[in-house]
Design an enzyme around this catalytic site. Sequence first.
Site, PDB file in Angstrom:
ATOM      1  N   ASP A 244      42.791  47.422  84.258  1.00 53.75           N
ATOM      2  CA  ASP A 244      43.652  46.721  83.547  1.00 53.75           C
ATOM      3  C   ASP A 244      43.134  45.524  83.112  1.00 53.75           C
ATOM      4  O   ASP A 244      42.322  44.711  83.796  1.00 53.75           O
ATOM      5  CB  ASP A 244      45.091  46.739  84.195  1.00 53.75           C
ATOM      6  CG  ASP A 244      46.104  46.460  83.265  1.00 53.75           C
ATOM      7  OD1 ASP A 244      46.665  47.509  82.895  1.00 53.75           O
ATOM      8  OD2 ASP A 244      46.505  45.267  83.287  1.00 53.75           O
TER       9      ASP A 244
ATOM     10  N   TYR B  78      50.528  36.777  79.808  1.00 54.36           N
ATOM     11  CA  TYR B  78      51.120  37.379  81.128  1.00 54.36           C
ATOM     12  C   TYR B  78      50.841  36.208  82.277  1.00 54.36           C
ATOM     13  O   TYR B  78      51.907  36.267  83.078  1.00 54.36           O
ATOM     14  CB  TYR B  78      50.414  38.575  81.557  1.00 54.36           C
ATOM     15  CG  TYR B  78      50.595  39.588  80.615  1.00 54.36           C
ATOM     16  CD1 TYR B  78      51.695  40.637  80.829  1.00 54.36           C
ATOM     17  CD2 TYR B  78      49.707  39.871  79.588  1.00 54.36           C
ATOM     18  CE1 TYR B  78      52.044  41.721  79.912  1.00 54.36           C
ATOM     19  CE2 TYR B  78      50.059  40.891  78.428  1.00 54.36           C
ATOM     20  CZ  TYR B  78      51.106  41.877  78.705  1.00 54.36           C
ATOM     21  OH  TYR B  78      51.366  42.661  78.039  1.00 54.36           O
TER      22      TYR B  78
HETATM   23  O1  1CP Z   1      42.748  55.181  79.307  1.00 49.38           O
HETATM   24  C1  1CP Z   1      42.674  53.840  79.407  1.00 49.38           C
HETATM   25  O2  1CP Z   1      42.962  53.381  78.234  1.00 49.38           O
HETATM   26  C2  1CP Z   1      43.201  53.413  80.753  1.00 49.38           C
HETATM   27  C3  1CP Z   1      42.859  51.825  80.795  1.00 49.38           C
HETATM   28  C4  1CP Z   1      43.623  50.640  80.292  1.00 49.38           C
HETATM   29  C5  1CP Z   1      43.656  49.648  79.584  1.00 49.38           C
HETATM   30  C6  1CP Z   1      42.404  49.368  78.348  1.00 49.38           C
HETATM   31  C7  1CP Z   1      45.149  50.467  81.103  1.00 49.38           C
HETATM   32  C8  1CP Z   1      45.477  51.183  82.193  1.00 49.38           C
HETATM   33  N1  1CP Z   1      45.572  49.314  80.582  1.00 49.38           N
HETATM   34  C9  1CP Z   1      44.450  49.080  79.769  1.00 49.38           C
HETATM   35  C10 1CP Z   1      44.743  47.594  78.688  1.00 49.38           C
HETATM   36  C11 1CP Z   1      46.066  46.883  78.855  1.00 49.38           C
HETATM   37  N2  1CP Z   1      47.023  46.725  79.876  1.00 49.38           N
HETATM   38  C12 1CP Z   1      46.597  46.100  77.758  1.00 49.38           C
HETATM   39  C13 1CP Z   1      45.912  46.136  76.336  1.00 49.38           C
HETATM   40  C14 1CP Z   1      46.258  47.203  75.491  1.00 49.38           C
HETATM   41  C15 1CP Z   1      47.409  47.600  75.188  1.00 49.38           C
HETATM   42  O3  1CP Z   1      48.004  46.555  74.343  1.00 49.38           O
HETATM   43  O4  1CP Z   1      48.275  48.623  75.423  1.00 49.38           O
HETATM   44  C16 1CP Z   1      47.672  45.394  78.159  1.00 49.38           C
HETATM   45  C17 1CP Z   1      48.507  44.717  77.308  1.00 49.38           C
HETATM   46  C18 1CP Z   1      47.956  45.697  79.531  1.00 49.38           C
HETATM   47  C19 1CP Z   1      49.022  45.288  80.350  1.00 49.38           C
HETATM   48  C20 1CP Z   1      49.950  46.242  81.134  1.00 49.38           C
HETATM   49  N3  1CP Z   1      49.181  47.036  81.918  1.00 49.38           N
HETATM   50  C21 1CP Z   1      51.021  47.009  80.810  1.00 49.38           C
HETATM   51  C22 1CP Z   1      51.806  46.622  79.292  1.00 49.38           C
HETATM   52  C23 1CP Z   1      52.916  45.467  79.945  1.00 49.38           C
HETATM   53  C24 1CP Z   1      54.094  44.877  78.749  1.00 49.38           C
HETATM   54  O5  1CP Z   1      53.753  43.976  78.338  1.00 49.38           O
HETATM   55  O6  1CP Z   1      54.939  45.722  78.544  1.00 49.38           O
HETATM   56  C25 1CP Z   1      51.315  47.919  81.363  1.00 49.38           C
HETATM   57  C26 1CP Z   1      52.566  48.679  81.536  1.00 49.38           C
HETATM   58  C27 1CP Z   1      50.257  48.239  82.462  1.00 49.38           C
HETATM   59  C28 1CP Z   1      49.969  49.246  83.505  1.00 49.38           C
HETATM   60  C29 1CP Z   1      48.894  50.280  83.139  1.00 49.38           C
HETATM   61  N4  1CP Z   1      47.661  50.030  82.654  1.00 49.38           N
HETATM   62  C30 1CP Z   1      46.960  51.075  82.536  1.00 49.38           C
HETATM   63  C31 1CP Z   1      48.092  52.129  82.799  1.00 49.38           C
HETATM   64  C32 1CP Z   1      47.590  53.703  82.642  1.00 49.38           C
HETATM   65  C33 1CP Z   1      49.072  51.538  83.197  1.00 49.38           C
HETATM   66  C34 1CP Z   1      50.337  52.267  83.377  1.00 49.38           C
HETATM   67  C35 1CP Z   1      50.605  52.157  84.959  1.00 49.38           C
HETATM   68  C36 1CP Z   1      50.985  53.300  85.793  1.00 49.38           C
HETATM   69  O7  1CP Z   1      50.180  54.299  85.847  1.00 49.38           O
HETATM   70  O8  1CP Z   1      52.070  53.266  86.267  1.00 49.38           O
END
Ligand code: 1CP
Length: 357
Positions: A87, A163
């Site tokens: 992440d 964040y």
């Molecule tokens: O296959 C993939 O792409 C997985 C790897 C990955 C990547 C590239 C994850 C896993 N997160 C990210 C990038 C990420 N994380 C970004 C940039 C891309 C985007 O805009 O989506 C951002 C802003 C985050 C921050 C983040 N992490 C959020 C968003 C928070 C918000 O502002 O509302 C969340 C919900 C996460 C958790 C997360 N990261 C990844 C996953 C699969 C999850 C879900 C968590 C779970 O399993 O409960």
Amino acid sequence: MTSKTAAPSTALQSSEKRFLKALRGEPTDRPPIWLMRQAGRYLPEYKERRAVAGSFLDLCYTPEHAIEVTLQPIRRFGFDASILFSDILVIPDALGQPVRFEEGIGPVLEPITTAAQIDALDGDRVLDHLMPVFKTVSGLRAALPDETALIGFAGAPWTVATYMVGGRGSPDQGAAKALGYNEPETFQRLIDLLTEVTGDYLIAQVVAGAEALQIFDTWAGSLPAPYFRKWCLEPMRRLRARLADQCPNVPVIGFPKGVGASYETYIRETGINAISIDTGVDPAWAAKVLQPLGTVQGNLDPLALVAGGETMRESALHILDTLGHGPFVFNLGHGIVPHTPPEHVGELVELVKEWKP
Ligand code: 1CP
């Protein structure tokens, strides 16, 4: 880090992989495809593994689990590239601002809002703290099919800072803007620190085996032009220059989401190889203005993927017919959402693989 890097060799040379050819602007038999958030909660096997791993960060920091969830969508769909499972918020965690992920809320951090708190962050511990991520990268290079490229990634300084300062996701990035507008020098110190450690982190991913890098600037689109220049464009230009010096053969994809016409400025001024465009960008505009400057990646609406059927087919074909003749990587305009039916992803991959330029 000062030495130049060479990725480990595999049976199929990196240079022959379809995804890497497209990033270098070379012709390919068909456009490569991968999808942002291709690993994640829309896959039942991900939810199973997530439950076994414990917390979300345990999943990111345990190479065995992180490798498994990265490979899940590759096994199911045969994407041309896989993205390291981690992440963007492991960077604040590594700097000494602990992050936890709460069900139904997302990431939660103790907000950092003063110069003293920024000065207490420790850039020297980042690479040690993130050693498990590098183990995941090298394990993935050994486990992936020969034809599948491995993408490393990080968040851009501005998006990670939103964040760190806000303590969680926000619709307007108000807390980071307040600090940046009221105490520009303090905020700039945070941006500079993040630019430095993000460079260290990405270079270490390349040393471990990442073959391309994507930098996510999810909240770039919320900034007025002069601040976009200061907090997004300029740090990215510095980061890209450092990567070009340390790992010159590794292509870099930028994703400054939501910046509209500034996508052109971004690709021109940062020197990145490829630009990922969000759903709101007209593919015809991207073909005319962006493709002459580099590879375009995008931009199917993640909700058209949820809808499936004719809507998905027509939307995907429109993108392919408009962008598929130049340097192009098929992707979404943002990440897969959790209620996406996995069968729709399978149908989309087939459609892209059968399309002929
Ligand atoms: O296959 C993939 O792409 C997985 C790897 C990955 C990547 C590239 C994850 C896993 N997160 C990210 C990038 C990420 N994380 C970004 C940039 C891309 C985007 O805009 O989506 C951002 C802003 C985050 C921050 C983040 N992490 C959020 C968003 C928070 C918000 O502002 O509302 C969340 C919900 C996460 C958790 C997360 N990261 C990844 C996953 C699969 C999850 C879900 C968590 C779970 O399993 O409960």
